[in-house]
Design a protein around this motif. Structure first.
Motif: not given
Ligand code: NAP
Length: 253
Positions: A20-22, A46, A67, A187
């Motif tokens: 999901q997400g980014i 997922n 993981h 981001p």
């Molecule tokens: P998100 O929408 O919550 O998605 C997180 C994804 O990571 C999910 O697919 C989750 O699936 C998986 N995940 C979580 N922990 C994991 C682990 N230990 N091992 C493998 N998979 C894992 O998050 P997001 O906002 O897209 O964030 C993605 C990246 O962007 C991160 O590095 C974050 O720091 C960075 N970022 C985000 C933002 C923002 O505003 N959203 C801003 C700057 C940087 P499961 O639950 O099935 O594991």
């Protein structure tokens, strides 16, 4: 079948934390541009749902549980990719955790360990597994954060781990040159599950929007477009760089 371009035809891409997400957005973008994509996250359900969504868009994809902290999962991710597709062209290290909002000096050791482990160390360990398979002309992309440039209160230690990725990008770009380029996307704020405060706290959302020049939060597609650029041959003379994708929010160190 929709295709945005053909920059990744014949290429094989792994994106971690991509159900999901980014991460999902990046996998989708690379897939729509022709890559075979290997997606993964912690939960099988997922993974299955995300694989279905990508297949429904005509994307060649396999999904695995990985993981990022689990050594066997990381090994299996690379092994299954090579068994299925025979090579590796792109690795996007996207996993992160932010388990606490405490100040750095109040953060428990177990939380510090988790932050370093998920946000920095596991990307290195995954790349150690991946490196022997990376093709000439391959590309690694880290996902840092605007918070890495000026770690904000409430995201301070998380921000510091994201600062570390900027250094890791430089160091690995030198280590993997000239065959593999290494770059980073930082981001801005994107409403995802990870940043759920953006959807639940209207005031916070508004104040972050106002900090951008473009008066809006980012989208997963904005981040995917930047990651795809860095991973593609369009960026063939770009390595060791971090591309801030934050709507003009102040970023430089
Ligand atoms: P998100 O929408 O919550 O998605 C997180 C994804 O990571 C999910 O697919 C989750 O699936 C998986 N995940 C979580 N922990 C994991 C682990 N230990 N091992 C493998 N998979 C894992 O998050 P997001 O906002 O897209 O964030 C993605 C990246 O962007 C991160 O590095 C974050 O720091 C960075 N970022 C985000 C933002 C923002 O505003 N959203 C801003 C700057 C940087 P499961 O639950 O099935 O594991």
């Amino acid at each position: 079948m929709e295709k945005i371009g053909k920059r990744f035809d014949g290429k094989v891409a792994i994106v971690t934390a991509s159900t999901q997400g980014i991460g999902f957005g990046i996998a989708e973008r690379l897939g729509l541009e022709g890559a075979a994509v290997v997606i993964s996250s912690r939960r099988q359900k997922n993974v299955d749902e995300a694989v279905k969504k990508l297949k429904d868009r005509g994307i060649e994809v396999i999904g695995l549980v990985c993981h990022v902290s689990n050594a066997q999962h990381r090994k299996d991710l690379i092994k299954n990719t090579i068994e299925k597709y025979g090579k590796l062209d792109v690795v996007v290290c996207n996993a992160a955790a932010n388990p606490a909002v405490d100040g750095i000096l109040e953060t428990k050791e177990s939380v510090l360990d988790k932050l370093w482990e998920i946000n920095v160390k596991t990307s290195i360990l995954l790349l150690q597994e991946a490196a022997p398979h990376l093709q000439k002309g391959s590309s690694v992309v880290f996902v840092s954060s605007i918070a890495g440039f000026q770690p904000p209160k409430g995201l301070a230690m998380y921000g510091v781990t994201k600062t570390a990725l900027l250094g890791l990008t430089k160091a690995l770009a030198a280590e993997l040159a000239p065959d593999t380029r290494v770059n980073c996307v930082a981001p801005g704020f994107v409403p995802t599950h990870f940043a759920s405060f953006l959807t639940t706290n209207e005031q916070m959302k508004k104040s972050l929007e106002e900090k951008t020049l473009l008066n809006r939060l980012g989208t997963t597609q904005d981040m995917a477009a930047a990651a795809a650029y860095l991973a593609s041959d369009d960026a063939s003379y770009v390595t060791g760089e971090t591309l801030v994708v934050a709507g003009g929010m102040p970023s430089r160190l």
